[in-house]
Scaffold this active site. Structure first.
Site, PDB file in Angstrom:
ATOM      1  N   HIS A 406      40.691 -24.968   1.140  1.00  0.00           N
ATOM      2  CA  HIS A 406      40.555 -23.849   0.186  1.00  0.00           C
ATOM      3  C   HIS A 406      41.885 -23.206  -0.223  1.00  0.00           C
ATOM      4  O   HIS A 406      42.406 -23.523  -1.286  1.00  0.00           O
ATOM      5  CB  HIS A 406      39.580 -22.775   0.666  1.00  0.00           C
ATOM      6  N   PRO A 463      28.340 -31.655  -1.793  1.00  0.00           N
ATOM      7  CA  PRO A 463      27.680 -32.223  -2.979  1.00  0.00           C
ATOM      8  C   PRO A 463      26.214 -31.803  -3.105  1.00  0.00           C
ATOM      9  O   PRO A 463      25.717 -31.622  -4.201  1.00  0.00           O
ATOM     10  CB  PRO A 463      27.801 -33.731  -2.760  1.00  0.00           C
TER      11      PRO A 463
END
Lengths: 567, 567
Positions: A406, A463
């Site tokens: 991140h 996903p």
């Protein structure tokens, strides 16, 4: 400092082979002040003479930490870093204007290699969400069609068949849709990590999570293994895509590792296109309040002792990476060298992020030193960091992590951003995940970081929750959206892909094969354009720019020493 | 006014069957003032007594046009429309806040239907770019491997084998990459339609375009047909995706239609998941300067006479839609009812957009009237409009088109935007194409149009140039990016998908099957939620809102008439 993670280059014939693994030893293990000590034998243990496996002591760490903390708050340093970062951005802009067409021309001359067949690693993906929503849906329907009578769940001392589970939920899997499955993030999850977490429960039912997405359940993780293997088959077919799925070790009990290893080996989950990572959720407080252990050191023991045992007695080990999760939780406690030692951390409160990080890091360092001694692979430490929570998390990670996931909050601190640039600490970014959870896509700093030269890669995170296209295409969706929205050039895309291989846990051999035999060297020398499709012009630009920045600093220090000699 | 386009519901067994096609007639055809006149027989022709096939005359059209042009420039009307549009946007925002969860709940209860298995039509896609870049690359490599000795090109009286073509280009197809193929749009194409157009030439070589992407070449369009059929096979496998690929008729010679029809029939290009459209590029000036004809009427004749002949003698026809292309070109001429008639348009200058539009429209209307009389299908008129060029194009299209592609410029005129809303003129939008050519994604008005209730659909335009994921996934990439960036809900996505079926050229039967038997009715009555997955709450909201706007206008007119009675 990057290390291989698979203990031995996996043998295509038998990845589970024990060949070449060193003999077991009689070492004694003991946790002391939250860190595992290794003793050569019982006598050494008695005399408290531990094996020499260096690690940074808490005090040094605390001093370094306060040093960097002071730095990021210092006015002149902030201005300096801010200006250097602006300079880097403008310089790249100029580079682009001058060399864009030349880079493109270089790439056009590379035979047989383009963005589609350069290696890409999905550097941040949670195994429990590595399939897309439609895939999970189909899988659930198939199992119901074929195995409705299989006993799949034990709850409150009773066992349930698959059809009974669905009956209890008042649901016919035939009617199930992506909508009713409800695992996809939406507008509702923005800034609501709690709501996001509950999306891991298909149809909102924790039973289905237990049955389909856990490795340690009544069916011994059979369904989960099958799902994961379907994903890895897709990756193998795609050939050029790899993933580093993350599985959880909670530290709840010492048996977790063995259970996970058994699942992995029995179901033959290994795939040449997957490297496995272990994530340790930061939920001490939950287990503590359930009285699963009495202090934080017990949790550390559950996590680390089995790993040390496997290193000492390696004939029965699996191979992992480390990782800390969920940083958005706030802690009332302020980390310092006076913080209670893990054995004394007996409150129900969760220790702060930095506390987790230090003890993970220190233990991994001891462990890696032991493993190096034994000729075994070593582990990387790749925490979630800078996704949410305080900017200071990024300071702790800067001192400890091999790379981070991140890194959004680097936006907020020019000093840290510049430090991450100088040290080239890799950052696995997931802008689509951020877009659903913490930061609008258009505000994501990835493009800016890339321009300045930070070592960023693209990854999917989950996903199942975030992507629309098929498994094999989820990472492509991530690249495609970045390319479209930020108008990235092919060279930009291939540079990101190269970064992803570089920062991944792939073995030294594989990295040599995928990005070039001299990949550890900086600049064009280290880049095999026929494998990476990254223009040498770009590589030279990056290398020169970084060297300039570093020598600029060195010169400044020299001048400073000359004008203000130490007394 | 929407019409079926396939002449008869295609028979699964034999789509090329002549069964049920009416007998040939002895009608005579003659173009007069740029419009085809039909005579019952030679005598009627001699006496100049045309068959009664009404169409709007030029004067009426010019008056209507100036009427709307005055309206879009009128201050009070602008204010009124601006305020109504703002009201519509705010109202939708409220609707969303109040009903979002209720819509979601409705969708969760729909068995077996979700975003993945609702029908979606790619409403705007050019056949010559309907495959993605990787697909074209693979195809080129395969042909070279298998058919290097095939004679594929004739140029300057000489024929060339495939290997000779590549040899001449100094290129080994094995080394060819997506980069050297160079068909993908990039930063270089933004606001450079010329550069974009040259991307249709693989490796920048017009020879390869000729060989692979043309239907009328030395190999009789064999490669192009194979490529298209590979795409259609993918669509058929996906089951829920349809496309309306566009092929060109230039109007250069009267034989173009027959050549295209022969290609279509000989190569059996028909697919149940494809509906074909014909595009007429607006390049009169190019052909004229090459002296391929003497005036504009000849071009119209080349385009329309074969169609009339096929309608009169339909035993040998193919089935099409109409469409005008490339509106960004500027014309010095100002369209009016005093503009020279097509027979008198003999300058080398290109006629203005509106001129093209009027003569296309008038001829199609005559043609459709004739076809209706004969029990044949009719054609839609779906021009590119509002992508670039003047806002007035949207006025001409408002008066003539069944639906338009792009419509970006509606942003610039509140009056036109409101008119398109009231009349529910469908708009096929392609934000990724716009993003590469004319308008940054974040500034694209699609989301705003959707919120206000304009009938928008999503389309790919040119997967070869704009998309990264596979063929079958290009439309999904379009939906995914819109969903991610604009945080569209499942209901939003399914509404767009429903719009795409509604505005497509699919037959009445297919539309009934895909979106519900009463789809022509407004509101929830017309919506079969089990097929569309669009919440009835949403349908009711759209219907009520539109009815309100319309009755509001009617009331205003009534009041106006009451207070200012006509003298």
């Amino acid at each position: 400092q990057r290390q291989d993670i698979w203990p031995f280059p996996p043998k295509e014939e038998d990845p589970y082979s024990m060949e070449g693994i060193p003999e077991d030893l009689n070492y004694e293990l003991q946790m002391k002040d939250g860190i595992v000590n290794v003793y050569d034998d019982a006598e050494a243990l008695e005399q408290q003479r531990p094996h020499n496996l260096p690690y940074p002591d808490l005090e040094t760490f605390a001093i370094d930490l306060s040093h960097v903390l002071a730095m990021i708050a210092d006015g002149p340093t902030k201005t300096y870093c801010h200006r250097r970062l602006n300079f880097l951005a403008s310089k790249f802009y100029l580079h682009e204007m001058m060399n864009e067409m030349a880079e493109l021309k270089e790439l056009k001359c590379v035979p047989h290699r383009d963005f589609y067949n350069v290696r890409k690693v999905d550097t941040h993906i949670h195994a429990a969400a590595c399939m897309n929503q439609k895939h999970l849906l189909k899988f659930i329907k198939t199992t119901y069609q074929e195995e409705a009578d299989r006993t799949v769940l034990e709850k409150g001392g009773k066992t349930f068949k698959l059809k009974e589970v669905f009956h209890k939920l008042d649901m016919d899997p035939y009617d199930l849709t992506v909508d009713s499955l409800d695992v996809h993030a939406g507008r509702q999850t923005f800034h609501r990590f709690d709501k996001f977490n509950s999306k891991y429960n298909p149809v909102g039912a924790s039973e289905l999570r237990e049955i389909y997405l856990k490795s340690d359940n009544y069916i011994k993780g059979d369904y989960f293994a099958r799902l994961v293997k379907e994903v890895s088959k897709e990756l193998e077919e795609s050939k050029y895509q790899h993933a580093e799925p993350r599985l959880s070790i909670y530290g709840r009990s010492p048996g977790e590792w063995e259970s996970l290893a058994t699942w992995f080996i029995q179901h033959k989950v290994h795939s040449p296109n997957m490297r496995w990572m272990i994530q340790v959720p930061r939920i001490y407080d939950i287990f503590k309040s359930k009285k699963q252990f009495t202090n934080y050191a017990k949790m550390l023991q559950n996590i680390f002792l089995p790993l040390f045992e496997a290193t000492v007695n390696p004939r029965n080990m699996i191979c992992v990476l480390f990782f800390v999760d969920d940083e958005s939780k706030h802690s009332d406690h302020m980390f310092s060298y006076k913080s209670p030692k893990p054995e004394a951390w007996t409150t129900d409160d969760n220790p702060p992020y930095t506390y987790y990080l230090f003890y993970m890091y220190a233990n991994i360092m001891v462990l890696n030193n032991l493993r190096k001694e034994r000729g075994l692979n070593t582990f990387q430490f790749r925490p979630h960091c800078g996704e949410a929570g305080s900017v200071t998390h990024l300071v702790s990670a800067f001192l400890t992590a091999d790379n981070i996931s991140h890194g959004l909050n680097l936006k907020k601190s020019p000093v840290l951003q510049y430090l991450y640039y100088l040290a080239q600490v890799p950052i696995a970014m997931s802008p689509l995940s951020n877009n659903s959870l913490f930061l609008q896509y258009s505000k994501n700093p990835l493009r800016e970081f890339l321009q300045k030269g930070l070592c960023v890669s693209l990854s999917t995170d989950d996903p199942m929750q975030f992507h629309y296209t098929k498994v094999r295409e989820a990472l492509m969706e991530e690249y495609a959206i970045a390319a479209q929205l930020w108008k990235l050039s092919t060279c930009d895309l291939c540079e990101i892909a190269r970064n992803s291989v570089l920062q991944s846990g792939l073995s030294h051999q594989e990295k040599k094969r995928f990005i070039g035999p001299n990949y550890l060297q900086g600049g064009p020398q280290g880049n095999d354009i026929r494998r990476t499709n990254v223009a040498q012009i770009r590589m030279a630009y990056r290398h020169e720019t970084l060297c300039n920045e570093l020598s600029f600093l060195v010169d400044a220090v020299k001048t400073d020493v000359a004008t203000n000699p130490p007394e």
